[in-house]
Each structure stands twice: as C-alpha cells, then as structure tokens.
Design a protein around this motif. Structure first.
Motif, PDB file in Angstrom:
ATOM      1  N   GLN A  37      -7.383  44.036 -21.653  1.00 17.90           N
ATOM      2  CA  GLN A  37      -6.191  44.873 -21.900  1.00 17.90           C
ATOM      3  C   GLN A  37      -7.028  46.275 -22.409  1.00 17.90           C
ATOM      4  OE1 GLN A  37      -3.274  44.077 -21.027  1.00 17.90           O
ATOM      5  NE2 GLN A  37      -2.987  46.326 -21.086  1.00 17.90           N
ATOM      6  N   MET A  38      -7.971  46.303 -23.339  1.00 13.00           N
ATOM      7  CA  MET A  38      -8.559  47.497 -23.770  1.00 13.00           C
ATOM      8  C   MET A  38      -9.179  47.877 -22.412  1.00 13.00           C
ATOM      9  SD  MET A  38      -9.789  46.375 -27.537  1.00 13.00           S
ATOM     10  CE  MET A  38     -11.656  46.832 -27.234  1.00 13.00           C
ATOM     11  N   LEU A  39      -9.952  47.176 -21.795  1.00 13.34           N
ATOM     12  CA  LEU A  39     -10.811  47.960 -20.566  1.00 13.34           C
ATOM     13  C   LEU A  39      -9.696  48.636 -19.649  1.00 13.34           C
ATOM     14  CD1 LEU A  39     -13.773  47.606 -19.706  1.00 13.34           C
ATOM     15  CD2 LEU A  39     -12.833  45.789 -18.172  1.00 13.34           C
ATOM     16  N   ILE A  40      -8.553  47.699 -19.378  1.00 14.14           N
ATOM     17  CA  ILE A  40      -7.726  48.414 -18.228  1.00 14.14           C
ATOM     18  C   ILE A  40      -7.122  49.673 -19.076  1.00 14.14           C
ATOM     19  CG2 ILE A  40      -5.455  48.192 -17.452  1.00 14.14           C
ATOM     20  CD1 ILE A  40      -6.219  45.178 -17.042  1.00 14.14           C
ATOM     21  N   THR A  41      -6.926  49.489 -20.124  1.00 12.82           N
ATOM     22  CA  THR A  41      -6.401  50.873 -20.888  1.00 12.82           C
ATOM     23  C   THR A  41      -7.360  52.054 -20.827  1.00 12.82           C
ATOM     24  OG1 THR A  41      -5.341  49.331 -22.618  1.00 12.82           O
ATOM     25  CG2 THR A  41      -5.247  51.855 -23.130  1.00 12.82           C
ATOM     26  N   LEU A  42      -8.553  51.680 -21.029  1.00 19.11           N
ATOM     27  CA  LEU A  42      -9.670  52.740 -20.885  1.00 19.11           C
ATOM     28  C   LEU A  42      -9.994  53.323 -19.402  1.00 19.11           C
ATOM     29  CD1 LEU A  42     -12.714  51.166 -22.980  1.00 19.11           C
ATOM     30  CD2 LEU A  42     -11.598  53.427 -23.461  1.00 19.11           C
ATOM     31  N   LEU A  43      -9.670  52.356 -18.704  1.00 18.26           N
ATOM     32  CA  LEU A  43      -9.952  52.830 -17.099  1.00 18.26           C
ATOM     33  C   LEU A  43      -8.949  53.637 -16.591  1.00 18.26           C
ATOM     34  CD1 LEU A  43     -11.203  49.487 -15.445  1.00 18.26           C
ATOM     35  CD2 LEU A  43     -12.537  51.434 -16.110  1.00 18.26           C
TER      36      LEU A  43
END
Ligand SMILES: Nc1ncnc2c1ncn2[C@@H]1O[C@H](COP(=O)(O)OP(=O)(O)OP(=O)(O)O)[C@@H](O)[C@H]1O
Ligand SMILES: [Mg+2]
Length: 145
Positions: free
Chosen positions: A137-143
């Motif tokens: 979820q964090m990765l997607i938010t970052l992307l």
C-alpha cells in the motif's frame, strides 16, 4: 581461492538493536577508499553528515565516486581509513549480515523475480501477509504520489 573473504556475518556481543537505525543519521568521518592496494584513492577523505529523515541527492560527474560512497554503506568495499557512523554506531564493528539486513537500497535498474508480487516483496518468507499488504500500500502510494 586466494581472495580474502568478507568480514563475519554476525559478531556475537556486538549486534545492533532490532530497531536500528533509529532515525538514519549517516556520518562519514574522513572516509578514504581505494579499490586495490597500490592504486590511488577513489574517495579522499569525505567528511559529511546526513541528518536522519531527509532525502538527499548526491551529484557528481561520472567516476567521481557516488556509487563507491553507497557501496561503502553496505561494506561492499571497506574503507582504507576513516569511518561511517549510522545513528552513532560505527558500521565496521557489526557483522555484515546485521548491517546489510538493516539497510535497503533501490537500484537504478530495478529487478523483478519471476513469480507473484507477494514473492517479490517477501522472497525469504520473513513477513506476514498483513505486513506485505501494508508495504505494498505504501509503495503504491509512493508511486502514485
Ligand atoms: N570495482 C572497482 N574496482 C576498481 N575501481 C573501481 C571499481 N568501481 C569503481 N572504480 C573506480 O572508482 C572511481 C569512482 O567510481 P564510481 O563508480 O564510484 O563513480 P560514480 O560517481 O558512481 O560514476 P557514475 O556516475 O558513472 O555512476 C572511478 O575511477 C572508477 O573507475
Ligand atoms: Mg555510479
């Protein structure tokens, strides 16, 4: 067969706390690095402090030593002189497994293993699905962000 092996993976009695690095302050103290004996220094006495919690860019022309500096954080190359401290711990005093497993690097050319996203995020089956979902979820938010 004649190449000296790397430093020990773990040094009992000198293991970093599980939550180290606490803030991620990195200090380089008079860091000197050469790749081979009898060759010139690639880093010639770097002195700097990166405060924790900041995003820092390092610029310099090709061959100036940017990758060498990052390699030194992981002790892929050991300093000839000087030291690196991460949150006041001298990284040369801990085992390389303890050091490397507490840091992360995202290379310029990312690589994916064949398999699921779950497997790519957790190749050694060390984390729960809940943790993977949170990281994802964090990765997607970052992307997206
Ligand atoms: N494994 C190695 N063995 C010997 N010399 C090396 C090695 N890796 C890098 N060097 C030398 O160390 C110097 C610094 O190289 P480094 O790769 O750290 O530069 P860089 O700033 O990352 O360059 P680039 O912008 O091209 O990525 C160069 O002179 C390079 O030739
Ligand atoms: Mg480089």
């Amino acid at each position: 067969m004649h190449i000296q092996s790397e430093a020990p993976e773990i040094i009992e009695g000198n293991r970093p706390p599980a939550n180290w690095p606490f803030v991620g302050k990195v200090e380089m103290k008079d860091l000197k690095i050469r790749y081979c004996p009898n060759t010139s220094l690639v880093l010639r006495g770097i002195r700097c402090t990166f405060e924790g919690g900041y995003t820092v860019g390092i610029v310099g022309r090709t061959g100036s030593g940017k990758s060498t500096l990052i390699s030194a954080l992981f002790r892929l190359v050991e300093p000839t002189e000087g030291a690196i401290f991460i949150d006041d711990l001298t990284i040369s005093t801990v085992g390389i497994h303890d050091l490397r497993s507490h840091l992360a690097i995202i290379p310029q050319d990312p690589m994916l293993f064949g398999g699921s996203i779950r497997y790519n995020l957790n190749p050694l089956s060390e984390h729960s699905d809940h943790d993977i979902r949170e990281a994802n979820q964090m990765l997607i938010t970052l992307l997206i962000g």
